[in-house]
Design an enzyme around this catalytic site. Structure first.
Site, PDB file in Angstrom:
ATOM      1  N   ASP A  65     106.996 -13.062  55.239  1.00  0.00           N
ATOM      2  CA  ASP A  65     105.618 -13.511  55.046  1.00  0.00           C
ATOM      3  C   ASP A  65     105.617 -14.421  53.828  1.00  0.00           C
ATOM      4  OD1 ASP A  65     102.589 -13.450  54.755  1.00  0.00           O
ATOM      5  OD2 ASP A  65     102.833 -12.004  56.374  1.00  0.00           O
ATOM      6  N   HIS A  87     101.257 -17.766  56.585  1.00  0.00           N
ATOM      7  CA  HIS A  87     102.074 -16.602  56.211  1.00  0.00           C
ATOM      8  C   HIS A  87     103.534 -16.961  55.938  1.00  0.00           C
ATOM      9  CE1 HIS A  87      98.935 -13.607  56.635  1.00  0.00           C
ATOM     10  NE2 HIS A  87      98.519 -14.270  57.698  1.00  0.00           N
ATOM     11  N   GLU A  99      95.753 -16.668  61.027  1.00  0.00           N
ATOM     12  CA  GLU A  99      95.142 -16.976  59.729  1.00  0.00           C
ATOM     13  C   GLU A  99      95.613 -18.299  59.119  1.00  0.00           C
ATOM     14  OE1 GLU A  99      93.858 -12.580  58.317  1.00  0.00           O
ATOM     15  OE2 GLU A  99      95.922 -13.084  57.827  1.00  0.00           O
TER      16      GLU A  99
END
Ligand SMILES: *[C@@H]1O[C@H](CO)[C@@H](O)[C@H](O)[C@H]1NC(C)=O
Ligand SMILES: *[C@@H]1O[C@H](CO)[C@@H](O)[C@H](O)[C@H]1NC(C)=O
Ligand SMILES: *[C@@H]1O[C@H](CO)[C@@H](O)[C@H](O)[C@H]1NC(C)=O
Length: 617
Positions: free
Chosen positions: A260, A314, A385
């Protein structure tokens, strides 16, 4: 003088007390258990000399339609009797393809090791075996007869995980006959067999249900646990424990969210700089041998290890080496402040879509992952996201967008994101020797109302739902023929319900999801609620997620277990009842996990384990 005398006297008295109390406890317990067959409940009573009482272990193994099998099998018939035997008296025969046999022998070793754990130990580590067994126990043989017809040794979404298990006892021999169409079904049968066995405290032997007939298969083909090893590093030992516990619950997918923006703990021989820059420390790295070990360890336990490389958001730490090596910025917004403007949690970072070198590195990452995890039947692209403001406030990206005539509005960015996704899929397919595998992708802006089928082909993509179980999007995705995996955070996020880690109060998805909430989350009910009709086959299953902002080795087991067991019964058995009828078995399954070395959370006083059905509200 007197003081000294009384001291001595006390000492003698105390010694006598210790001796006599040991003697007292070596007697059989005054308590016995009786199975109330009407409701399948073990009742604790003081033994009064009349027969019909058994130990708690014997009662639990044989009482109720499923004994203490977890998750509960499709159909089971269990006898009331048990046989006593010693683990050294187990023998087996395997009839299967050589490759399958080799895996089965490893699964049998796991099985035997599990039985060894049932035996409680004194505090000094010595085992509580009897030194004088009766001749019947010493002579009793347990024979496991396994027949597997198929040759599959790699799990896919189409793998038939069903099995039958028949246990029969004739005089001094109990035979457990296992029939399955591949390794995976047979392995599940061994797990079930181990749950027909327990340690008996009165005879200090293992006991096995003497007759049983079980026919079993899962309700869903995808039954997963997600573990994030980027926010905090998780050791290989702790991952092994996770796989052990998953196997005990017939979960079949370990979704490894390996990297991540926080850290990049994966060492890839052709891209050593990724871990060099991205690992938290030299000792917090997964080397190729570690990954291959985890993949193999999982396979023996019926588990697919599914890699995720989450992109284009990420990402961040680990990619800093680009400029020094003439590749330019591979990532933008890396660790950028104030983070709230550029990502959902610190630290920020997003792949640089304006840099063609980024795609070379991406392709190389896929190659390494395919090599480490392969053969793969699925791949997780992450894809959640994305923060448009990050790209839109980075000159390199906006210049590139403008120069190419894409514009800078939302739609332009979504288009480029979907181009990124297409390129990713091509690169992965290339890395996988031209073999396209279905990609899993999180629900995101790309899958929002009216968008998913514009940007993604339902044939190529499976959507993992992390929004709530009342999100209308779920209905839309099913209507558009997307296969889905449920991880709705309102029930299946195991990181919820602790203190906040940015700011004060509780973390974002509070409250804590108790095992009951995990158990009651039904993908089919959710889907039925949100669309008029849907193809049942589109619902592949579900997964509980442990994001590790607030977890590492020290607390891992108690976050995952026994709530992961509740998930497992939902996905394996899909019961038509809520958590209540499952409670006593769940408590026992939790105890079994602890016996096997998993530090699972305690959810009731032990009194409730001994007094079934009396801890109710
Ligand atoms: C990107 O920034 C420009 C101004 O520089 C603005 O007009 C546009 O709406 C922004 N795009 C997005 C998606 O926010
Ligand atoms: C069905 O939808 C209603 C309305 O959103 C909601 O209150 C209910 O909890 C849902 N049931 C399930 C099983 O998701
Ligand atoms: C089960 O049945 C027995 C015998 O009828 C009864 O004593 C006991 O209370 C029942 N237990 C539960 C939990 O219903």
């Amino acid at each position: 003088m007197t003081g000294k005398h009384s001291c001595l006297g006390l000492l003698v008295w105390a010694l006598l007390l210790i001796q006599s109390s040991q003697a007292f406890f070596s007697l059989p317990s005054p308590w016995g258990y009786r199975c109330a067959s009407q409701n399948g409940t073990c009742i604790k009573e003081e033994k009064t000399g009349i027969s019909g009482f058994t130990t708690l272990a014997h009662c639990k193994l044989t009482c109720g339609p499923h004994g203490v099998i977890w998750p509960k099998p499709k159909t089971s018939e269990l006898g009331n009797e048990v046989v006593q035997f010693l683990p050294s008296n187990i023998d087996y025969r395997i009839s299967a393809h050589p490759e399958v046999s080799a895996l089965l022998r490893e699964a049998l070793a796991v099985f035997k090791n599990n039985l060894d754990q049932y035996n409680p130990k004194y505090s000094d580590g010595t085992e509580l075996w009897n030194d004088q067994y009766d001749s019947k126990t010493v002579a009793h043989k347990v024979f496991i007869d396994i027949t597997v017809s198929g040759m599959d040794t790699h799990l896919t979404l189409d793998t038939d995980e069903s099995y039958t298990l028949a246990v029969l006892t004739k005089e001094d021999k109990t035979t457990a006959t296992i029939i399955a169409s591949n390794f995976f079904g047979a392995r599940h049968a061994l797990e079930t067999l181990s749950q027909l066995i327990d340690y008996d405290e009165n005879t200090k032997t293992l006991i096995l249900v003497s007759t049983a007939m079980i026919s079993d298969s899962p309700a869903f083909s995808y039954r997963g646990i997600l573990l994030d090893t980027s926010r905090n590093f998780i050791s290989v030992k702790a991952i092994e424990r996770t796989l052990d516990a998953m196997a005990a619950n017939k979960l079949n997918t370990f979704h490894w969210h390996i990297t991540d923006s926080h850290s990049f703990p994966l060492y890839m021989p052709s891209l050593p700089k990724m871990a060099y820059y991205g690992a938290y420390s030299a000792s917090q790295i997964y080397y190729p041998a570690d990954v291959k070990h985890v993949v193999k360890y999982g396979r023996v336990r019926g588990i697919r290890v599914l890699p995720e490389f989450d992109a284009p958001a990420h990402v961040g730490n680990g990619f800093q080496w680009g400029p020094q090596h003439g590749l330019g910025n591979l990532v933008v917004c890396e660790n950028r402040e104030p983070w709230q403007s550029f990502c959902v949690e610190p630290p920020c970072g997003q792949l640089n879509i304006a840099n063609p070198n980024m795609y070379d590195v991406l392709g190389q990452i896929y190659k390494e992952m395919v090599d480490l995890f392969g053969p793969i039947d699925l791949f997780h692209y992450g894809g959640d996201e994305v923060n448009l403001n990050c790209w839109n406030t980075t000159d390199e990206v906006t210049d590139w967008m403008t120069e190419n005539g894409f514009g800078l509005d939302e739609k332009a960015y979504y288009n480029q994101w979907s181009v990124f996704q297409e390129k990713s899929q091509d690169l992965l397919t290339k890395a996988n020797n031209g073999k396209k595998v279905p990609g899993i992708i999180w629900t995101s802006h790309l899958t929002e109302a009216g968008r998913a089928d514009v940007y993604l082909n339902p044939h190529d993509y499976i959507i993992q739902i992390w929004t709530t179980g009342v999100d209308p999007l779920i209905g839309e995705l099913l209507d558009k023929n997307f296969r889905v995996i449920f991880s709705n955070y309102d029930h299946w996020y195991l990181d919820c319900g602790f203190g906040a880690w940015v700011g004060e109060g509780n973390n974002w998805c509070s409250p804590y999801k108790g095992w009951q909430a995990v158990y009651d989350n039904s993908p089919i009910k959710i889907a039925t609620n949100l669309t008029t009709s849907f193809d049942r086959k589109l619902v592949l299953g579900g997964e509980a997620a442990l994001w590790t902002e607030q977890a590492d080795d020290a607390v891992l087991d108690s976050r995952l277990w026994p709530r992961g067991s509740a998930l497992a019964e939902r996905l394996w058995s899909d019961p038509d009842h809520n958590w209540q009828p499952a409670e006593t078995r769940l408590i026992h399954q939790r105890q079994r996990l602890v016996q096997r070395g998993i530090q699972a959370d305690r959810i009731q006083p032990q009194w409730c384990h001994q007094n079934e059905g009396l801890c109710y509200l």
